[in-house]
Design a protein around this motif. Structure first.
Motif, PDB file in Angstrom:
ATOM      1  N   PHE A 160     -62.892 -10.991  -0.973  1.00  0.00           N
ATOM      2  CA  PHE A 160     -64.201 -10.558  -0.416  1.00  0.00           C
ATOM      3  C   PHE A 160     -65.225 -10.105  -0.971  1.00  0.00           C
ATOM      4  O   PHE A 160     -66.403 -10.007  -1.037  1.00  0.00           O
ATOM      5  CB  PHE A 160     -63.778  -9.766   1.039  1.00  0.00           C
ATOM      6  N   GLU A 161     -64.636  -8.932  -1.774  1.00  0.00           N
ATOM      7  CA  GLU A 161     -65.582  -8.239  -2.645  1.00  0.00           C
ATOM      8  C   GLU A 161     -66.535  -8.756  -3.197  1.00  0.00           C
ATOM      9  O   GLU A 161     -66.383  -9.741  -4.367  1.00  0.00           O
ATOM     10  CB  GLU A 161     -64.841  -7.083  -3.529  1.00  0.00           C
ATOM     11  N   GLY A 162     -67.831  -8.660  -2.977  1.00  0.00           N
ATOM     12  CA  GLY A 162     -68.828  -8.953  -3.873  1.00  0.00           C
ATOM     13  C   GLY A 162     -69.258 -10.615  -3.461  1.00  0.00           C
ATOM     14  O   GLY A 162     -70.144 -11.174  -3.917  1.00  0.00           O
ATOM     15  N   LYS A 163     -68.412 -11.193  -2.529  1.00  0.00           N
ATOM     16  CA  LYS A 163     -68.708 -12.388  -1.956  1.00  0.00           C
ATOM     17  C   LYS A 163     -69.779 -12.610  -0.986  1.00  0.00           C
ATOM     18  O   LYS A 163     -69.804 -11.881  -0.095  1.00  0.00           O
ATOM     19  CB  LYS A 163     -67.395 -13.092  -1.832  1.00  0.00           C
ATOM     20  N   THR A 164     -70.483 -13.852  -0.900  1.00  0.00           N
ATOM     21  CA  THR A 164     -71.372 -14.052   0.123  1.00  0.00           C
ATOM     22  C   THR A 164     -70.886 -15.201   0.867  1.00  0.00           C
ATOM     23  O   THR A 164     -70.251 -16.276   0.614  1.00  0.00           O
ATOM     24  CB  THR A 164     -72.638 -14.428  -0.540  1.00  0.00           C
ATOM     25  N   PHE A 165     -70.550 -14.647   2.417  1.00  0.00           N
ATOM     26  CA  PHE A 165     -70.478 -15.713   3.203  1.00  0.00           C
ATOM     27  C   PHE A 165     -71.405 -16.001   4.365  1.00  0.00           C
ATOM     28  O   PHE A 165     -72.313 -15.402   4.702  1.00  0.00           O
ATOM     29  CB  PHE A 165     -69.072 -14.921   4.228  1.00  0.00           C
ATOM     30  N   VAL A 166     -71.263 -17.281   4.806  1.00  0.00           N
ATOM     31  CA  VAL A 166     -71.995 -17.882   5.804  1.00  0.00           C
ATOM     32  C   VAL A 166     -71.095 -18.365   7.086  1.00  0.00           C
ATOM     33  O   VAL A 166     -70.164 -19.164   6.777  1.00  0.00           O
ATOM     34  CB  VAL A 166     -73.034 -19.020   5.297  1.00  0.00           C
ATOM     35  N   ILE A 167     -71.325 -17.747   8.156  1.00  0.00           N
ATOM     36  CA  ILE A 167     -70.602 -18.208   9.343  1.00  0.00           C
ATOM     37  C   ILE A 167     -71.235 -19.307  10.340  1.00  0.00           C
ATOM     38  O   ILE A 167     -72.541 -19.063  10.602  1.00  0.00           O
ATOM     39  CB  ILE A 167     -70.447 -16.858  10.101  1.00  0.00           C
ATOM     40  N   THR A 168     -70.675 -20.265  10.561  1.00  0.00           N
ATOM     41  CA  THR A 168     -71.312 -21.412  11.404  1.00  0.00           C
ATOM     42  C   THR A 168     -70.410 -21.940  12.288  1.00  0.00           C
ATOM     43  O   THR A 168     -69.094 -21.854  12.000  1.00  0.00           O
ATOM     44  CB  THR A 168     -71.881 -22.278  10.402  1.00  0.00           C
ATOM     45  N   GLY A 169     -70.788 -22.548  13.538  1.00  0.00           N
ATOM     46  CA  GLY A 169     -69.870 -23.152  14.452  1.00  0.00           C
ATOM     47  C   GLY A 169     -69.502 -22.184  15.429  1.00  0.00           C
ATOM     48  O   GLY A 169     -69.531 -21.060  15.380  1.00  0.00           O
ATOM     49  N   THR A 170     -68.557 -22.621  16.431  1.00  0.00           N
ATOM     50  CA  THR A 170     -67.756 -21.735  17.362  1.00  0.00           C
ATOM     51  C   THR A 170     -66.560 -21.327  16.837  1.00  0.00           C
ATOM     52  O   THR A 170     -65.584 -22.202  16.406  1.00  0.00           O
ATOM     53  CB  THR A 170     -67.928 -22.231  18.618  1.00  0.00           C
ATOM     54  N   LEU A 171     -66.346 -19.819  16.546  1.00  0.00           N
ATOM     55  CA  LEU A 171     -64.851 -19.439  16.105  1.00  0.00           C
ATOM     56  C   LEU A 171     -63.984 -19.176  17.347  1.00  0.00           C
ATOM     57  O   LEU A 171     -64.484 -18.922  18.375  1.00  0.00           O
ATOM     58  CB  LEU A 171     -65.170 -18.234  15.541  1.00  0.00           C
ATOM     59  N   LYS A 172     -62.772 -19.566  17.275  1.00  0.00           N
ATOM     60  CA  LYS A 172     -61.832 -19.529  18.359  1.00  0.00           C
ATOM     61  C   LYS A 172     -61.326 -18.104  18.544  1.00  0.00           C
ATOM     62  O   LYS A 172     -61.368 -17.514  19.928  1.00  0.00           O
ATOM     63  CB  LYS A 172     -60.565 -20.191  18.195  1.00  0.00           C
ATOM     64  N   ASN A 173     -61.104 -17.213  17.503  1.00  0.00           N
ATOM     65  CA  ASN A 173     -60.629 -15.978  17.645  1.00  0.00           C
ATOM     66  C   ASN A 173     -61.582 -14.887  17.440  1.00  0.00           C
ATOM     67  O   ASN A 173     -61.196 -13.720  17.596  1.00  0.00           O
ATOM     68  CB  ASN A 173     -59.397 -15.831  16.770  1.00  0.00           C
ATOM     69  N   TYR A 174     -62.774 -15.206  17.086  1.00  0.00           N
ATOM     70  CA  TYR A 174     -63.804 -14.168  16.809  1.00  0.00           C
ATOM     71  C   TYR A 174     -65.120 -14.396  17.474  1.00  0.00           C
ATOM     72  O   TYR A 174     -65.521 -15.566  17.374  1.00  0.00           O
ATOM     73  CB  TYR A 174     -63.986 -13.781  15.225  1.00  0.00           C
ATOM     74  N   GLU A 211     -60.642 -20.720  10.316  1.00  0.00           N
ATOM     75  CA  GLU A 211     -60.221 -19.294  10.548  1.00  0.00           C
ATOM     76  C   GLU A 211     -58.702 -18.909  10.227  1.00  0.00           C
ATOM     77  O   GLU A 211     -58.465 -18.009   9.808  1.00  0.00           O
ATOM     78  CB  GLU A 211     -60.203 -19.286  12.265  1.00  0.00           C
ATOM     79  N   GLU A 212     -57.963 -20.085   9.926  1.00  0.00           N
ATOM     80  CA  GLU A 212     -56.532 -19.898   9.632  1.00  0.00           C
ATOM     81  C   GLU A 212     -56.668 -19.544   8.119  1.00  0.00           C
ATOM     82  O   GLU A 212     -55.833 -18.601   7.553  1.00  0.00           O
ATOM     83  CB  GLU A 212     -55.683 -21.172   9.462  1.00  0.00           C
ATOM     84  N   GLU A 213     -57.622 -20.223   7.263  1.00  0.00           N
ATOM     85  CA  GLU A 213     -57.465 -19.625   5.691  1.00  0.00           C
ATOM     86  C   GLU A 213     -58.333 -18.407   5.696  1.00  0.00           C
ATOM     87  O   GLU A 213     -57.968 -17.543   4.989  1.00  0.00           O
ATOM     88  CB  GLU A 213     -58.659 -20.792   5.116  1.00  0.00           C
ATOM     89  N   PHE A 214     -59.373 -18.142   6.542  1.00  0.00           N
ATOM     90  CA  PHE A 214     -60.002 -16.896   6.657  1.00  0.00           C
ATOM     91  C   PHE A 214     -58.802 -15.797   6.785  1.00  0.00           C
ATOM     92  O   PHE A 214     -58.824 -14.685   6.034  1.00  0.00           O
ATOM     93  CB  PHE A 214     -60.991 -16.742   7.813  1.00  0.00           C
ATOM     94  N   GLU A 215     -57.817 -15.959   7.685  1.00  0.00           N
ATOM     95  CA  GLU A 215     -56.865 -15.062   8.199  1.00  0.00           C
ATOM     96  C   GLU A 215     -55.801 -14.648   6.816  1.00  0.00           C
ATOM     97  O   GLU A 215     -55.529 -13.623   6.458  1.00  0.00           O
ATOM     98  CB  GLU A 215     -56.069 -15.537   9.556  1.00  0.00           C
ATOM     99  N   ARG A 216     -55.672 -15.753   6.154  1.00  0.00           N
ATOM    100  CA  ARG A 216     -54.852 -15.775   5.175  1.00  0.00           C
ATOM    101  C   ARG A 216     -55.468 -14.922   3.879  1.00  0.00           C
ATOM    102  O   ARG A 216     -54.720 -14.031   3.204  1.00  0.00           O
ATOM    103  CB  ARG A 216     -54.537 -17.072   4.645  1.00  0.00           C
ATOM    104  N   MET A 217     -56.871 -15.079   3.739  1.00  0.00           N
ATOM    105  CA  MET A 217     -57.574 -14.511   2.637  1.00  0.00           C
ATOM    106  C   MET A 217     -57.663 -12.851   3.021  1.00  0.00           C
ATOM    107  O   MET A 217     -57.601 -11.980   2.157  1.00  0.00           O
ATOM    108  CB  MET A 217     -58.955 -14.808   2.702  1.00  0.00           C
ATOM    109  N   ARG A 218     -57.571 -12.436   4.323  1.00  0.00           N
ATOM    110  CA  ARG A 218     -57.806 -11.259   4.845  1.00  0.00           C
ATOM    111  C   ARG A 218     -56.296 -10.504   4.669  1.00  0.00           C
ATOM    112  O   ARG A 218     -56.302  -9.399   4.153  1.00  0.00           O
ATOM    113  CB  ARG A 218     -57.863 -10.922   6.488  1.00  0.00           C
ATOM    114  N   SER A 219     -55.198 -11.216   4.494  1.00  0.00           N
ATOM    115  CA  SER A 219     -54.094 -10.578   4.276  1.00  0.00           C
ATOM    116  C   SER A 219     -53.693 -10.442   2.692  1.00  0.00           C
ATOM    117  O   SER A 219     -52.746  -9.699   2.498  1.00  0.00           O
ATOM    118  CB  SER A 219     -52.885 -11.445   4.953  1.00  0.00           C
TER     119      SER A 219
END
Length: 666
Positions: free
Chosen positions: A591-605, A655-663
Motif C-alpha cells: 500500500f505504501e506510496g500507492k494510489t488507489f481508486v475505489i469504484t462500484g458498490t463494495l459488500k463489506n465496506y 475485495e477478496e484481493e484487497f483483504e489479502r493485500m492487507r494481511s
C-alpha cells in the motif's frame, strides 16, 4: 463545461456542501435554506453524472451529511443504516421515480405521508422497555442521546406489548406554538433566537444537560421500524398501525395509492393543508408499501430506491429594495446584502437578504428602489427571485472601488465573480480568518469561539492568527465571562495545537482553493512546510488530485514576502511544521506510496471505510483513474472507472484481493 472547469467546480461544491452539512447537522446553525442547499447538491450530482470519474469517496452525494460528535455523546453504531432520501422538486421527477420503480417491480402500492422538518433519531426497546436512543449521525454511526430522549413525553418508555427487541426511527420536532414561546423569551432576554423549529429541536435535543432538553417540550413522530424480533410485518402501512398499538405517536395521516397520478394529487393536498398543521413540514414522502418489494429494489450508496421525498416550492412575496449594503468576508470578498421593506415570509419578518455578488446583481438587474420578489425556502434565509418593476430614473448598481472597511482598493480577478479587498491587514478580514484558523478542521483550538475572538481583536490583544500563541492567561482573564479556569483551559488548548499534524496548519493558513484534503495531499507529498514553500508549480501539479489553479494558488501564496515572514514566525513560536510519519508497523508494503481508486458498490465496506484503511496503511486515494493509478478496487456496478482502468492496464482488484493485500505485512 469542460472537464477541468467541472473538476474545479465539483471541488468547490464539495467544500461548500460539507461546510453547510457541518452547520446544519452538527452545529444546528444553518446558514442557507434547504432550497439553496438542494441547488448546490443537485449541481454536484449533475457534474458527477456527466463526469463519473470525478466522483470521490467522500463526496456529499455518496454519504449522509451528519456525523457523530465524540465530544458530547458516545457513538452508537447503527446495525441498520439510517438512510437519507432522494429529493424531487417537480411532478415530472415523481413520475420518473415511478418509472424507475416499475422497471424492477410490478403493481407497486405507495404510501404518502407528510415530511416532518425535525431531527431523525433511533429508539431501541428490549422486552418492551426503552433502553437506548441515538441520532442519525452519518447514517452508520450516531450519538447516544438516551437521557435526552427520555424527556420527550410522546415517546413511550414502556410499550403496550413486551416485544423482545424493537428499533424504531422517528423525527423529533418542536411544535409551532412551543417555538414561538421560546423565541419570544429569547428576544426578551436579549439572546440570539433560534432560526426555525427544526434548528430549535436539533439544538435542544443535542444538549449535554437533559434538563434543558426537557424544558424545550419536544415531540416525536415515529415513522419506521428498523429492526424487530418476535413479530412478522409485511408492509409499511401495517407497521404504522402496529406502532400505534404499541403506544407510539405516528404521523397524523398516511394514505396508500396504486396510481402515481393519485400520489401527486395527495402531495398537492398535503401542500394545501400543511400551513394549518401545528408543526413544520418541508415536503411529502412517497414509500413503497411492501417490504418484500423494498428488498427487491434495494438502495444506492446513500438513498433507498424504494422511497422519494418531494420538496414543496418556497413561499414568494413582493417588497421594495431600499438599499444595498457591502460587507467584507474572511478572504477579503465584498458581499452585497439587500435591505428591504419588511415583509412577512413563512411566519417571520424579513428585511435583509444576501445578493451574493455583482454578477447576481447584474443578472437580476437589481437597482435601489426596485420592486422585487423574495422567497424564504426552508423558512431560514430569504433570497431575491426576480425584479418586477424598476423605479423611474433608476440606475444600475455600481460596486464600490474601495473597501468599505479599510478604504483600500478592491480588485476582481479574471473569471471570478467576487471583488476582493487588496489589503491583507483589513480589519474586517481578520476576525473571519481567525475563526477559520482555530476551527475544528484546521488548528482545532477548543474553547476559542467567535465571541472570544472578537473580544481579543477589539481589545487589540491579537492582530494575526499567530498572535494567539503570544497571549497569556492574565490577558484572557481580563475578557468578559473568562475566569481563571477558562483562561487556563484555553491556553492549554492553544499550546496543544502546536503539535498538530502539518496538514492542519496548511489548511489553517487559508490558501485559496485549498481545502483540508488538498492540504493533506501537500503535507503527505512534501513532508515539511519548508518543502511545500520551495516546491515548483510543476511539482505541486504532479500531485494526484491537484489541478493547475490549485497549484498556482499554493505556489503564489508561498512566494509572497509576508508568507516567508509568517513561516519564520511559525518556527519561532514552536508550531509543528512536519507531517506525521507512519512507522513501519503501521504501513503495508503493498500500500505504501500507492494510489488507489475505489469504484462500484463494495459488500463489506463503505467507500469511506476502504479509503481510510488505504491511507492508514500508507496509500493514497484518488477520484479518477489515470496512468498514475496503481490499483482500482472495484465493487459491483463499477462502471466507467473500471473500463478506463482496463484500457490503461491498471491493476484491478476485488475485495477478496484487497483483504489479502492487507494481511501481507512487510
Amino acid at each position: 463545461m469542460n472537464k477541468n472547469d467541472a473538476e474545479l467546480r465539483a471541488d468547490e461544491l464539495r467544500r461548500l456542501i460539507d461546510y453547510h452539512n457541518q452547520k446544519y447537522y452538527n452545529e444546528d446553525s444553518p446558514e442557507i435554506d434547504d432550497f439553496e442547499y438542494d441547488k448546490l447538491l443537485r449541481e454536484l450530482e449533475n457534474i458527477e453524472a456527466e463526469y463519473p470519474e470525478l466522483i470521490t469517496t467522500n463526496s456529499p452525494t455518496q454519504k449522509v451529511g451528519g456525523n457523530a460528535s465524540g465530544e458530547k455523546f458516545a457513538p452508537v453504531v447503527h446495525n441498520v443504516p439510517m438512510e437519507s432520501l432522494h429529493d424531487s422538486f417537480s411532478h415530472s421527477e415523481i413520475r420518473d421515480f415511478d418509472k424507475r420503480v416499475r422497471e424492477t417491480i410490478s403493481n407497486p402500492t405507495y404510501v404518502v405521508e407528510p415530511k416532518i422538518d425535525g431531527l431523525s433519531v433511533s429508539a431501541e426497546y428490549k422486552n418492551g422497555i426503552f433502553v437506548r436512543g441515538s441520532t442519525r449521525g452519518d447514517g452508520s454511526v450516531g450519538e447516544d442521546i438516551t437521557e435526552n430522549l427520555m424527556t420527550i413525553k410522546s415517546l413511550p418508555m414502556k410499550l403496550n406489548k413486551p416485544i423482545p427487541y424493537l428499533e424504531v426511527r422517528g423525527e423529533v420536532y418542536m411544535s409551532n406554538d412551543t417555538f414561538m414561546k421560546i423565541i419570544t423569551a429569547q428576544d426578551e432576554n436579549g439572546e440570539k433566537p433560534f432560526k426555525n423549529p427544526r434548528n430549535a429541536a436539533a439544538g435542544s435535543l443535542r444538549q449535554k444537560d437533559a434538563k434543558i432538553t426537557k424544558a424545550r417540550s419536544l415531540d416525536i413522530f415515529v415513522f419506521n421500524i428498523q429492526q424487530i424480533d418476535g413479530v412478522t410485518l409485511n408492509s409499511h402501512k401495517e407497521s404504522l398501525n402496529f406502532l400505534k398499538e404499541l403506544g407510539f405517536t405516528v404521523l397524523p395521516f398516511y394514505n396508500d395509492f396504486n396510481d402515481i397520478e393519485k400520489v401527486i394529487d395527495e402531495i398537492e393536498r398535503i401542500g394545501e393543508v400543511r400551513q394549518s398543521l401545528p408543526f413544520q413540514t418541508d415536503g411529502a414522502v412517497i414509500k413503497i408499501d411492501s417490504f418484500a418489494q423494498r428488498t427487491e429494489l434495494g438502495s444506492t450508496a446513500k438513498f433507498p430506491k424504494w422511497a422519494e421525498a418531494y420538496k414543496y416550492p418556497p413561499e414568494e412575496k413582493e417588497t421594495t429594495l431600499l438599499d444595498i449594503e457591502i460587507n467584507v468576508g474572511r478572504t477579503g470578498v465584498l458581499t452585497p446584502t439587500g435591505i428591504f421593506s419588511p415583509v412577512s415570509l413563512a411566519g417571520t419578518t424579513v428585511s435583509r437578504a444576501t445578493l451574493h455578488n455583482i454578477d447576481f446583481i447584474k443578472e437580476k438587474d437589481l437597482r435601489i428602489g426596485d420592486t422585487v420578489v423574495l422567497r424564504k425556502a426552508g423558512e431560514i434565509i430569504p433570497e431575491v427571485v426576480k425584479v418586477t418593476a424598476h423605479t423611474e430614473n433608476s440606475e444600475p448598481f455600481e460596486f464600490p472601488k474601495i473597501c468599505p472597511s479599510c478604504g483600500s482598493p478592491v480588485t476582481r480577478e479574471i473569471d471570478e465573480a467576487a471583488f476582493r479587498c487588496t489589503n491583507t491587514d483589513c480589519p474586517a478580514q481578520l476576525i473571519r480568518h481567525l475563526i477559520h484558523f482555530v476551527s475544528r478542521d484546521a488548528m482545532d483550538i477548543d474553547g476559542l469561539g467567535s465571541a472570544v475572538i472578537e473580544q481579543l481583536v477589539d481589545n487589540e490583544m491579537i492582530s494575526s492568527p499567530l498572535d494567539l500563541y503570544r497571549i497569556n492567561s492574565a490577558q484572557i482573564q481580563s475578557l468578559e465571562r473568562m475566569g481563571e479556569k477558562s483562561a487556563n483551559n484555553l491556553i492549554n488548548a492553544i499550546e496543544k495545537s502546536k503539535s498538530n499534524d502539518l496538514y492542519r496548519l496548511v489548511f489553517a493558513l487559508g490558501i485559496r482553493h485549498i481545502g483540508q484534503k488538498a492540504a493533506k495531499l501537500l503535507a503527505d507529498e512534501f513532508g515539511t512546510l519548508d518543502a511545500i514553500a520551495e516546491a515548483s508549480i510543476e511539482q505541486i501539479s504532479a500531485i494526484e488530485g491537484f489541478g493547475g489553479i490549485m497549484a498556482e494558488c499554493v505556489y503564489d501564496y508561498f512566494r509572497l514576502p509576508e508568507t516567508k515572514v509568517l513561516i519564520e514566525e511559525i518556527k519561532t513560536l514552536g508550531l509543528n511544521t512536519q507531517a506525521e510519519k507512519k512507522s513501519k508497523s503501521e504501513t503495508n508494503a503493498l500500500f505504501e506510496g500507492k494510489t488507489f481508486v475505489i469504484t462500484g458498490t463494495l459488500k463489506n465496506y463503505k467507500r469511506t471505510e476502504a479509503a481510510s484503511i488505504i491511507e492508514q496503511l500508507g496509500g493514497k486515494t484518488s477520484s479518477s483513474v489515470s496512468k498514475k493509478t496503481d490499483f482500482v478496487l472495484a465493487g459491483e456496478e463499477a462502471g466507467s472507472k473500471l473500463t478506463k482502468a482496463q484500457s490503461l492496464g491498471v491493476a484491478v482488484i476485488d475485495e477478496e484481493e484487497f483483504e489479502r493485500m492487507r494481511s501481507l505485512q512487510e
